[in-house]
Design an enzyme around this catalytic site. Structure first.
Site, short mmCIF file in Angstrom:
data_model
loop_
_atom_site.label_atom_id
_atom_site.label_comp_id
_atom_site.label_asym_id
_atom_site.label_seq_id
_atom_site.Cartn_x
_atom_site.Cartn_y
_atom_site.Cartn_z
N GLU A 24 0.88 -1.16 0.00
CA GLU A 24 0.00 0.00 0.00
C GLU A 24 0.92 1.21 0.00
OE1 GLU A 24 -3.40 1.84 2.92
OE2 GLU A 24 -2.77 -0.22 3.22
N ARG A 28 4.83 -12.91 9.94
CA ARG A 28 5.51 -11.62 9.74
C ARG A 28 6.89 -11.68 10.33
NH1 ARG A 28 1.83 -7.52 9.07
NH2 ARG A 28 3.31 -5.88 9.43
N LYS A 87 4.32 0.67 9.78
CA LYS A 87 4.38 1.97 9.13
C LYS A 87 3.83 3.07 10.03
CE LYS A 87 2.94 0.20 5.20
NZ LYS A 87 2.37 -0.02 3.90
P1 ATP Z 1 2.71 -2.31 8.26
O1 ATP Z 1 2.03 -3.27 9.16
O2 ATP Z 1 4.13 -2.09 8.55
O3 ATP Z 1 1.98 -1.03 8.12
P2 ATP Z 1 1.49 -3.42 5.97
O4 ATP Z 1 1.31 -4.87 6.05
O5 ATP Z 1 0.34 -2.56 6.21
O6 ATP Z 1 2.74 -3.02 6.84
P3 ATP Z 1 1.58 -3.32 3.13
O7 ATP Z 1 2.06 -2.24 2.26
O8 ATP Z 1 0.15 -3.63 3.15
O9 ATP Z 1 2.11 -3.01 4.59
O10 ATP Z 1 2.43 -4.63 2.88
C1 ATP Z 1 2.88 -5.09 1.64
C2 ATP Z 1 3.26 -6.53 1.79
O11 ATP Z 1 4.32 -6.68 2.72
C3 ATP Z 1 2.11 -7.36 2.31
O12 ATP Z 1 2.01 -8.54 1.57
C4 ATP Z 1 2.47 -7.62 3.74
O13 ATP Z 1 1.94 -8.83 4.19
C5 ATP Z 1 4.01 -7.65 3.68
N1 ATP Z 1 4.57 -7.32 4.97
C6 ATP Z 1 4.38 -6.20 5.69
N2 ATP Z 1 5.02 -6.25 6.87
C7 ATP Z 1 5.66 -7.45 6.90
C8 ATP Z 1 6.50 -8.11 7.86
N3 ATP Z 1 6.82 -7.54 9.03
N4 ATP Z 1 6.97 -9.33 7.55
C9 ATP Z 1 6.68 -9.90 6.37
N5 ATP Z 1 5.90 -9.34 5.43
C10 ATP Z 1 5.38 -8.13 5.68
MG MG Z 2 -1.46 -3.08 5.09
#
Ligand code: ATP
Ligand code: MG
Length: 571
Positions: free
Chosen positions: A44, A270, A280
């Site tokens: 995102e 994760r 984020k």
């Molecule tokens: P955050 O929780 O940090 O805001 P998010 O999951 O909202 O991260 P996205 O931009 O939606 O961020 O994530 C893009 C991809 O990265 C998704 O497939 C998500 O599952 C993966 N991702 C995000 N954080 C992690 C993590 N800590 N470990 C592994 N994969 C991750």
């Molecule tokens: Mg997300």
């Protein structure tokens, strides 16, 4: 920055298996998806990527590489939001920097807004979606809890015609935000809350960075994601564990619609790392609150932060591989990441000498005005890195803590009457020192040198154990070195929800040394190039602030090995 591509290709062949690879292997054996393997990385664009995202990138792009498949980059841009362009650029830069390439497979969820709308109309026509006019609060109350089933919305039985009419008018902007939503008609009594008639469209009268004011209704993530996957003919949709409970909805939506394929959602744990935060929302808070200098502050666990700190793409990829893919959440030690960085830099970083806390050493019996140049290897094990010249003269700087007035026996550095070798140079013996009697500070050390010891052991067979680094005072360039430590003092800063995690910020995470003395060749370093400063650690020329007339280096990571060990190897 030259990254070694050939090695990347070879990496895959030796990868240990994991449960996702097992699933893909089985699918291939069964001839599923006509033998295709297509994954995607779906960020995102609402922030910079962190090391957790790197894990997902390495996994998805790594699978595509190893199975000779494809990995799409898709921006999940269903939330209209102004700052997206900056974030999109940075995300693309980060993925490339990590060494991956999506080729032509670059997409946005917003590319599908029209198709998503048409699919929603299809659901309405099938009687599987309805316009609900409950307020957000009412909807929450109707939703029930984990223990109690929800209640049907009073709008659940609207006719197909009425729903079609209302949904079209929602699209045309006739209603205020929050007055209506479109919901999937599934089961308000489902034990899975995600299946209790989830909202799939909402009204948002905000411009979108790509579609402008074309839309005033926006599809929800769960509805968008599965359809986007299907339209791109993704075969394996890999996401983190928190989406496990969303999988029934993912499958439900695709089962109702005539989509090109039905990808398989697979969840993995994760990545979490100690002494930092990976979310984020929190990272934004650190940036906006001024706790760090920006997204690329070298203490941040962001890709841009690690990059500025001096971490290499190979070390991050290697770390992600070593961590592996798990089904259960765990926390990885920051030390493992640092280990991977050291391992890579030990091999790839040229050596240099820099004195962080200078103390002047005068060689009384060395001719004034004389300068020698020592030609020394850039890397002790890699002759291909060539040599460099370091000037030597009567006055040099050494590290303050390489001299002690009253050293213990095992201190193999300088002290009154003691001898030490100046790295690549002569053996010197301390004959005197100047001390500020009021402050106790040592101002200067005086030595004599033994002219027969350049590149040779003393002729009388005496043993000199210590070797210290130095720079010629007349030739050194003054620079700034920034030392970084863990961002938080607590292993799990967010573990105790009753305490603000920012309480645990490490007040000593940044130390700036402004009067460092560096060997002259370092003035010509390219920004972002990395060096091992002998005995001190790995350092990276700051990508923003480095100037030849004022070199600025970030300490990437300390050396774990003791000097004695390194020195033995060299000799
Ligand atoms: P955050 O929780 O940090 O805001 P998010 O999951 O909202 O991260 P996205 O931009 O939606 O961020 O994530 C893009 C991809 O990265 C998704 O497939 C998500 O599952 C993966 N991702 C995000 N954080 C992690 C993590 N800590 N470990 C592994 N994969 C991750
Ligand atoms: Mg997300």
């Amino acid at each position: 920055m030259e990254e070694k591509k050939p090695q990347e290709v070879a990496e895959g062949a030796t990868k240990p298996s994991n449960f996702i690879r097992t699933i893909i292997d089985e699918d291939l054996k069964k001839g599923k998806n006509d033998g295709r393997v297509v994954t995607r990385f779906p960020p995102e664009p609402n922030g910079y990527l962190h090391i957790g995202h790197a894990k997902s990138i390495c996994l998805n792009f790594g699978l595509a590489r190893d199975y000779k498949g494809k990995c799409h980059l898709r921006f999940d841009d269903t939330n209209p939001c102004k700052e997206d362009v900056e974030y999109e650029d940075s995300i693309q830069g980060d993925v490339k920097w990590l060494g991956f390439d999506w080729g032509e497979n670059f997409f946005h969820a917003s590319d599908y807004f029209l198709q998503l709308y048409e699919y929603a109309v299809d659901l309405i026509k099938q009687g599987k979606a309805y316009v609900c006019s409950l307020s957000a609060d009412e909807m929450r109350a109707y939703r029930g809890t984990l223990k109690e089933p929800g209640k049907n919305s009073p709008y659940r039985d609207r006719s197909v015609e009425e729903n079609l009419d209302l949904f079209e008018r929602m699209k045309n902007g006739e209603f205020e935000e929050g007055s209506h939503v479109l919901r999937a008609k599934i089961d308000m009594a489902s034990p899975n809350l995600n299946m209790r008639d989830p909202v799939i469209y909402r009204i948002r009268k905000e411009a979108h960075h790509r579609t402008g004011n074309q839309w005033v209704i926006y599809p929800m993530y769960d509805y968008t994601h599965c359809i986007s996957d299907a339209l791109e003919r993704i075969t394996h949709s890999i996401c983190t564990l928190e989406f496990e409970d969303h999988r029934p909805l993912y499958d439900w939506v695709l089962d109702q619609l005539d989509v090109p394929c039905h990808p398989r959602q697979i969840e993995f744990a994760r990545l979490n790392i100690n002494y930092t935060v990976l979310s984020k929302r929190r990272l934004i808070e650190l940036v906006e609150g001024g706790h760090v200098s920006g997204w690329d502050d070298p203490r941040m666990p962001t890709i841009v932060g690690f990059r500025r700190r001096g971490y290499t793409p190979a070390s991050i990829r290697n770390f992600c591989d070593r961590v592996g893919v798990a089904k259960k959440d765990s926390c990885v030690d920051m030390g493992l990441l640092e280990f991977c960085v050291r391992e890579d830099l030990d091999r790839s970083a040229p050596r240099a000498m820099g004195v962080l806390q200078p103390l002047k050493l005068v060689i009384d019996n060395y001719p004034e005005g004389q300068v020698e140049e020592f030609e020394v290897p850039c890397h002790p094990q890699d002759p291909a890195m060539g040599t460099r010249k370091i000037p030597f003269s009567r006055e040099v700087y050494i590290e303050q803590d390489d001299f002690m007035e009253d050293p213990p026996k095992k201190f193999f550095r300088l002290g009154p009457g003691r001898e030490v070798r100046l790295r690549y140079g002569y053996i010197v013996k301390c004959v005197d020192y100047v001390k500020d009697e009021t402050t106790g500070e040592i101002k200067e050390v005086h030595c004599t040198y033994d002219p027969d010891t350049l590149g040779a052991a003393p002729q009388d067979g005496r043993k000199v154990k210590g070797i210290i680094h130095w720079v010629s005072a007349a030739h050194a360039v003054a620079g700034e070195v920034r030392l970084y430590d863990r961002l938080f003092v607590k292993e799990d800063p967010t573990g105790d929800k009753s305490v603000d995690y920012k309480t645990f910020l490490n007040p000593d995470s940044l130390q700036v040394l402004e009067n460092c003395q560096l060997e002259p060749s370092l003035a010509g370093a390219a920004p972002e190039s990395r060096f091992q400063f002998e005995r001190l650690g790995y350092f990276c020329a700051d990508i923003k602030d480095f100037k030849p007339e004022r070199p600025v280096f970030n300490r990437t990571v300390t050396l774990r090995d003791t000097w004695a060990k390194i020195d033995k190897k060299d000799r």
